[in-house]
Design a protein around this motif. Structure first.
Motif, PDB file in Angstrom:
ATOM      1  N   GLU A   1      27.569  -4.300 -17.042  1.00  0.00           N
ATOM      2  CA  GLU A   1      26.801  -4.853 -15.922  1.00  0.00           C
ATOM      3  C   GLU A   1      25.306  -4.680 -16.199  1.00  0.00           C
ATOM      4  OE1 GLU A   1      28.414  -2.606 -12.673  1.00  0.00           O
ATOM      5  OE2 GLU A   1      29.795  -4.219 -12.131  1.00  0.00           O
ATOM      6  N   PHE A   2      24.952  -3.551 -16.795  1.00  0.00           N
ATOM      7  CA  PHE A   2      23.551  -3.328 -17.143  1.00  0.00           C
ATOM      8  C   PHE A   2      23.035  -4.372 -18.114  1.00  0.00           C
ATOM      9  CE2 PHE A   2      21.000  -1.937 -20.742  1.00  0.00           C
ATOM     10  CZ  PHE A   2      19.759  -1.791 -20.122  1.00  0.00           C
ATOM     11  N   ILE A   3      23.776  -4.636 -19.190  1.00  0.00           N
ATOM     12  CA  ILE A   3      23.255  -5.517 -20.234  1.00  0.00           C
ATOM     13  C   ILE A   3      23.089  -6.940 -19.711  1.00  0.00           C
ATOM     14  CG2 ILE A   3      25.436  -6.241 -21.312  1.00  0.00           C
ATOM     15  CD1 ILE A   3      22.245  -5.077 -23.168  1.00  0.00           C
ATOM     16  N   CYS A   4      23.928  -7.344 -18.756  1.00  0.00           N
ATOM     17  CA  CYS A   4      23.757  -8.655 -18.131  1.00  0.00           C
ATOM     18  C   CYS A   4      22.464  -8.688 -17.323  1.00  0.00           C
ATOM     19  CB  CYS A   4      24.946  -8.971 -17.221  1.00  0.00           C
ATOM     20  SG  CYS A   4      26.506  -9.254 -18.086  1.00  0.00           S
ATOM     21  N   ALA A   5      22.209  -7.632 -16.551  1.00  0.00           N
ATOM     22  CA  ALA A   5      20.984  -7.561 -15.745  1.00  0.00           C
ATOM     23  C   ALA A   5      19.752  -7.463 -16.633  1.00  0.00           C
ATOM     24  CB  ALA A   5      21.058  -6.366 -14.800  1.00  0.00           C
ATOM     25  N   PHE A   6      19.866  -6.721 -17.735  1.00  0.00           N
ATOM     26  CA  PHE A   6      18.758  -6.565 -18.674  1.00  0.00           C
ATOM     27  C   PHE A   6      18.323  -7.928 -19.219  1.00  0.00           C
ATOM     28  CE2 PHE A   6      17.239  -5.872 -23.061  1.00  0.00           C
ATOM     29  CZ  PHE A   6      16.230  -4.943 -22.847  1.00  0.00           C
ATOM     30  N   PHE A   7      19.302  -8.696 -19.720  1.00  0.00           N
ATOM     31  CA  PHE A   7      18.953 -10.009 -20.255  1.00  0.00           C
ATOM     32  C   PHE A   7      18.599 -10.983 -19.136  1.00  0.00           C
ATOM     33  CE2 PHE A   7      20.590  -8.552 -24.311  1.00  0.00           C
ATOM     34  CZ  PHE A   7      19.763  -9.224 -25.202  1.00  0.00           C
ATOM     35  N   GLY A   8      19.162 -10.786 -17.932  1.00  0.00           N
ATOM     36  CA  GLY A   8      18.774 -11.616 -16.800  1.00  0.00           C
ATOM     37  C   GLY A   8      17.293 -11.483 -16.500  1.00  0.00           C
ATOM     38  N   CYS A   9      16.790 -10.261 -16.554  1.00  0.00           N
ATOM     39  CA  CYS A   9      15.355 -10.035 -16.369  1.00  0.00           C
ATOM     40  C   CYS A   9      14.549 -10.726 -17.463  1.00  0.00           C
ATOM     41  CB  CYS A   9      15.045  -8.541 -16.349  1.00  0.00           C
ATOM     42  SG  CYS A   9      15.584  -7.686 -14.852  1.00  0.00           S
ATOM     43  N   LEU A  10      14.980 -10.562 -18.714  1.00  0.00           N
ATOM     44  CA  LEU A  10      14.260 -11.171 -19.834  1.00  0.00           C
ATOM     45  C   LEU A  10      14.204 -12.694 -19.694  1.00  0.00           C
ATOM     46  CD1 LEU A  10      15.674  -9.136 -22.877  1.00  0.00           C
ATOM     47  CD2 LEU A  10      13.590  -8.698 -21.576  1.00  0.00           C
ATOM     48  N   TYR A  11      15.313 -13.295 -19.262  1.00  0.00           N
ATOM     49  CA  TYR A  11      15.367 -14.746 -19.111  1.00  0.00           C
ATOM     50  C   TYR A  11      14.425 -15.232 -18.008  1.00  0.00           C
ATOM     51  CZ  TYR A  11      19.113 -16.102 -22.338  1.00  0.00           C
ATOM     52  OH  TYR A  11      19.845 -16.384 -23.474  1.00  0.00           O
ATOM     53  N   ALA A  12      14.097 -14.343 -17.051  1.00  0.00           N
ATOM     54  CA  ALA A  12      13.192 -14.711 -15.960  1.00  0.00           C
ATOM     55  C   ALA A  12      11.758 -14.253 -16.214  1.00  0.00           C
ATOM     56  CB  ALA A  12      13.692 -14.116 -14.648  1.00  0.00           C
ATOM     57  N   GLY A  13      11.520 -13.622 -17.364  1.00  0.00           N
ATOM     58  CA  GLY A  13      10.188 -13.115 -17.666  1.00  0.00           C
ATOM     59  C   GLY A  13       9.840 -11.864 -16.883  1.00  0.00           C
ATOM     60  N   VAL A  14      10.845 -11.242 -16.267  1.00  0.00           N
ATOM     61  CA  VAL A  14      10.658  -9.988 -15.524  1.00  0.00           C
ATOM     62  C   VAL A  14      10.836  -8.827 -16.495  1.00  0.00           C
ATOM     63  CG1 VAL A  14      11.631  -8.534 -13.693  1.00  0.00           C
ATOM     64  CG2 VAL A  14      11.415 -11.002 -13.360  1.00  0.00           C
ATOM     65  N   ILE A  15      10.050  -7.772 -16.320  1.00  0.00           N
ATOM     66  CA  ILE A  15      10.101  -6.627 -17.239  1.00  0.00           C
ATOM     67  C   ILE A  15      11.102  -5.599 -16.725  1.00  0.00           C
ATOM     68  CG2 ILE A  15       8.781  -4.758 -18.291  1.00  0.00           C
ATOM     69  CD1 ILE A  15       6.271  -6.489 -17.952  1.00  0.00           C
ATOM     70  N   PRO A  16      12.256  -5.431 -17.409  1.00  0.00           N
ATOM     71  CA  PRO A  16      13.251  -4.464 -16.945  1.00  0.00           C
ATOM     72  C   PRO A  16      12.879  -3.029 -17.318  1.00  0.00           C
ATOM     73  CG  PRO A  16      14.037  -5.568 -18.921  1.00  0.00           C
ATOM     74  CD  PRO A  16      12.718  -6.192 -18.579  1.00  0.00           C
ATOM     75  N   ILE A  17      13.331  -2.096 -16.483  1.00  0.00           N
ATOM     76  CA  ILE A  17      13.144  -0.668 -16.732  1.00  0.00           C
ATOM     77  C   ILE A  17      14.521  -0.013 -16.727  1.00  0.00           C
ATOM     78  CG2 ILE A  17      12.048   1.466 -15.966  1.00  0.00           C
ATOM     79  CD1 ILE A  17      10.117  -0.320 -14.328  1.00  0.00           C
ATOM     80  N   PRO A  18      15.144   0.225 -17.884  1.00  0.00           N
ATOM     81  CA  PRO A  18      16.428   0.933 -17.906  1.00  0.00           C
ATOM     82  C   PRO A  18      16.255   2.334 -17.316  1.00  0.00           C
ATOM     83  CG  PRO A  18      15.952  -0.113 -20.022  1.00  0.00           C
ATOM     84  CD  PRO A  18      14.692  -0.163 -19.227  1.00  0.00           C
ATOM     85  N   ALA A  19      17.099   2.686 -16.364  1.00  0.00           N
ATOM     86  CA  ALA A  19      16.947   3.971 -15.667  1.00  0.00           C
ATOM     87  C   ALA A  19      18.304   4.631 -15.488  1.00  0.00           C
ATOM     88  CB  ALA A  19      16.276   3.753 -14.311  1.00  0.00           C
ATOM     89  N   PRO A  20      18.334   5.970 -15.431  1.00  0.00           N
ATOM     90  CA  PRO A  20      19.611   6.677 -15.250  1.00  0.00           C
ATOM     91  C   PRO A  20      20.176   6.439 -13.861  1.00  0.00           C
ATOM     92  CG  PRO A  20      17.766   8.209 -15.145  1.00  0.00           C
ATOM     93  CD  PRO A  20      17.205   6.894 -15.565  1.00  0.00           C
ATOM     94  N   PRO A  21      21.439   6.047 -13.760  1.00  0.00           N
ATOM     95  CA  PRO A  21      22.030   5.797 -12.439  1.00  0.00           C
ATOM     96  C   PRO A  21      22.282   7.105 -11.704  1.00  0.00           C
ATOM     97  CG  PRO A  21      23.722   5.655 -14.126  1.00  0.00           C
ATOM     98  CD  PRO A  21      22.411   5.850 -14.847  1.00  0.00           C
ATOM     99  N   PRO A  22      22.142   7.116 -10.391  1.00  0.00           N
ATOM    100  CA  PRO A  22      22.426   8.338  -9.631  1.00  0.00           C
ATOM    101  C   PRO A  22      23.921   8.497  -9.418  1.00  0.00           C
ATOM    102  CG  PRO A  22      21.837   6.586  -8.141  1.00  0.00           C
ATOM    103  CD  PRO A  22      21.728   6.014  -9.530  1.00  0.00           C
ATOM    104  N   ASP A  23      24.361   9.707  -9.187  1.00  0.00           N
ATOM    105  CA  ASP A  23      25.722   9.943  -8.719  1.00  0.00           C
ATOM    106  C   ASP A  23      25.672  11.138  -7.770  1.00  0.00           C
ATOM    107  OD1 ASP A  23      25.945  12.408 -10.244  1.00  0.00           O
ATOM    108  OD2 ASP A  23      26.419  11.203 -11.992  1.00  0.00           O
ATOM    109  N   ALA A  24      26.782  11.419  -7.120  1.00  0.00           N
ATOM    110  CA  ALA A  24      26.810  12.455  -6.084  1.00  0.00           C
ATOM    111  C   ALA A  24      26.396  13.817  -6.618  1.00  0.00           C
ATOM    112  CB  ALA A  24      28.209  12.542  -5.470  1.00  0.00           C
ATOM    113  N   ILE A  25      26.680  14.073  -7.902  1.00  0.00           N
ATOM    114  CA  ILE A  25      26.393  15.389  -8.478  1.00  0.00           C
ATOM    115  C   ILE A  25      24.948  15.480  -8.940  1.00  0.00           C
ATOM    116  CG2 ILE A  25      26.990  16.998 -10.344  1.00  0.00           C
ATOM    117  CD1 ILE A  25      29.812  15.840 -10.265  1.00  0.00           C
TER     118      ILE A  25
END
Length: 577
Positions: free
Chosen positions: A76-100
């Motif tokens: 899901e991340f890699i789709c969003a990453f390239f989705g940003c690139l295709y729109a000229g938006v600058i993606p920021i890969p970030a660590p996802p949160p979890d309950a712990i």
């Protein structure tokens, strides 16, 4: 047909793969070595990228805006990453949160949003639901737009308006690990990453027949570039397991390599060491690692014992010693700076520890008591210039001196986002006497011998006691070996000032299974004795802490400065108070 070097951008790259390898599998997400739970073909990935880009364009998101990417599922991340690139938006890969980990990751996410002035975040509704109302306030949720990518239909792909992408435009922001300082957003351009992918392709011998596997986090440069982007660049398939799956059961990674005949996979040093410690004789009997031709090891200090133990343990499974590729790199250089040559075993130098304390390189017999072993990270990448520089005089070191590693290449990023002063200091360095430059100052120490790069430590981590330099990783290794109750790769050594004098502090995790039967006096006595015998060092304070509580980066590096701050703030979970 295009040559690999002719791609102008990551968008150009994926578009080419989608046209020419539309139905070929690019990623397969595995719950374990047997269960494929999600698959992306090149065509499907490009469709999802165009659909997400179409949604961003429809929303009026402007080119150059920054978007935080938070995902637990890598595909899901890699789709969003390239989705940003295709729109000229600058993606920021970030660590996802979890309950712990949400309390630990929240300050980091806050820092990303504030530093990058992010205007939106792409994630899933499931991840968004994990944020408490208090967390939402801290992240200033009302100031950014949240977009759930699973709700974006594929039909929006037809609405995407193609952009003209300048190769020198920023592709994404790679935030540094923060092992020695506050994380900074490295500006990586399309030109940087396309050029660098070509270098990695050559250095690690990727071919169209290669098969990749990764468990590395997508928000770490090692995982993003070699784990996720390189398979697309090489036009191959990559099998993906989550970092959590690896941590729970590292043998799964090796089983994936064995089952799918993987040729290329990577890990920081601790991952290889972890496999050696956790594998059983029964598991070894069912592994075939003969296909694994490139096992790269980078992102943290590489230990001689880890290399030797991994080769010894897994050679009966077909693993070849020449497949082990020690490497050195950093986000500011896109990823890779140097790595071992093909068809050679890793080279290890034996040098005098006392000379090393004086920034001198004197080779010695490996049987001598004061020997320090330094693993070679191989030769610099093709075309990359690497020089060793005295950090005080800013002049080249002699061949027998340790100095700061400086790098010059097309792969070097453009600087830190919105930090002109830090960018000038780090990315625009010039040699004082010759005026050569600009160079990237890595902040790492090392030397070059016979053309190969040897990394000895971090400039900011050096501990100076009574005028002598001490490398914290050497002290940490001695400590963890001093008693079986102490956890491997889970200690930090640093200096603090007491009465205008530098004093040594050691923070070390204790194995959970030892907590109830721990003899504190014995363990602390063994640590003190080992440090005196090996380094002639008297330790001022020893803090034994609970398993899993020492601060680390996403790649497993010990965050010594953060640990030092926790120690001074008295917020460590110390068990020997």
């Amino acid at each position: 047909m295009k040559t690999k070097q002719n791609f102008s951008s990551l968008v150009d790259l994926l578009g080419y793969r989608a046209r020419h390898q539309h139905d070929q599998k690019v990623y397969s997400f595995l719950r374990n070595e047997k269960q494929e739970t999600a698959i992306l073909t090149y065509g499907k990935l490009e469709t999802r990228a165009r659909a997400i880009a179409g949604q961003l364009q429809e929303m009026g998101v402007k080119e150059g805006e920054r978007a935080l990417l938070l995902y637990s599922q890598p595909l899901e991340f890699i789709c969003a990453f390239f989705g940003c690139l295709y729109a000229g938006v600058i993606p920021i890969p970030a660590p996802p949160p979890d309950a712990i980990r949400i309390k630990r990751t929240l300050p980091r996410l806050q820092g990303f949003i504030k530093d990058a002035e992010a205007s939106l975040a792409l994630t899933t509704s499931q991840i968004f639901s994990q944020f408490s109302e208090e967390s939402k306030k801290k992240l200033e949720f009302n100031k950014i737009v949240w977009l759930y990518s699973e709700e974006i239909p594929d039909k929006l792909a037809d609405q995407w308006q193609e952009l003209t992408i300048n190769p020198d435009a920023i592709a994404y922001l790679q935030y540094t690990s923060g092992s020695t300082s506050t994380p900074k957003g490295v500006m990586v351009t399309h030109k940087n990453i396309i050029h660098h992918s070509a270098c990695i392709n050559q250095a690690w011998n990727y071919t169209s027949d290669s098969i990749a596997a990764t468990w590395m986090p997508y928000f770490h440069d090692y995982g993003l570039i070699d784990g996720f982007i390189q398979p697309i660049y090489s036009g191959i398939t990559c099998y993906v397991i989550s970092p959590l799956t690896f941590v729970k059961n590292p043998i799964t990674w090796l089983k994936v390599i064995s089952k799918y005949r993987v040729t290329h996979s990577q890990s920081p040093n601790f991952g290889y060491d972890y496999c050696v410690r956790r594998v059983t004789s029964e598991q070894l009997a069912n592994l075939d690692l003969s296909s694994w031709s490139t096992a790269s090891n980078g992102a943290e200090p590489i230990r001689k014992d880890t290399i030797e133990n991994f080769i010894k343990t897994f050679e009966p499974c077909g693993f070849n010693a020449t497949a082990f590729y020690p490497a050195y790199g950093l986000a500011e250089a896109s990823l890779l700076v140097a790595t071992k040559p093909h068809q050679e075993v890793p080279k290890i130098a034996s040098v005098s520890a006392s000379a090393l304390e004086k920034n001198q390189i004197i080779e010695c017999d490996s049987n001598q008591k004061e020997t320090r072993y330094v693993v070679s990270c191989g030769f610099p990448l093709s075309g990359m210039e690497v020089v060793i520089v005295n950090p005080n005089t800013l002049t080249r070191c002699t061949p027998d001196e340790v100095g700061e590693i400086w790098v010059s290449d097309v792969s070097v990023a453009q600087g830190y986002w919105n930090k002109p002063k830090e960018t000038k200091h780090t990315f625009k360095a010039y040699l004082q006497d010759t005026g050569e430059g600009p160079f990237l100052r890595t902040g790492d120490l090392g030397f070059i011998k016979d053309g190969q790069l040897f990394v000895t430590g971090r400039l900011k981590d050096i501990i100076i006691i009574r005028g002598c330099n001490h490398y914290p990783q050497d002290i940490e290794f001695t400590v963890e070996q001093s008693h079986s109750a102490l956890r491997k790769n889970a200690g930090a050594a640093f200096g603090i000032e007491v009465d205008s004098e530098e004093k040594l502090v050691v923070v070390q995790e204790v194995e959970r299974s030892w907590l109830r039967k721990l003899n504190l006096d014995e363990v602390i006595g063994d640590i003190r004795q080992a440090l005196m015998a090996q380094h002639e060092l008297k330790v001022d304070t020893i803090a034994l802490i609970k398993s899993g509580s020492i601060p680390k980066t996403s790649s497993g590096k010990i965050m010594r400065r953060t640990c030092r701050s926790y120690f001074l703030e008295q917020t460590l979970e110390v068990i020997n108070n």
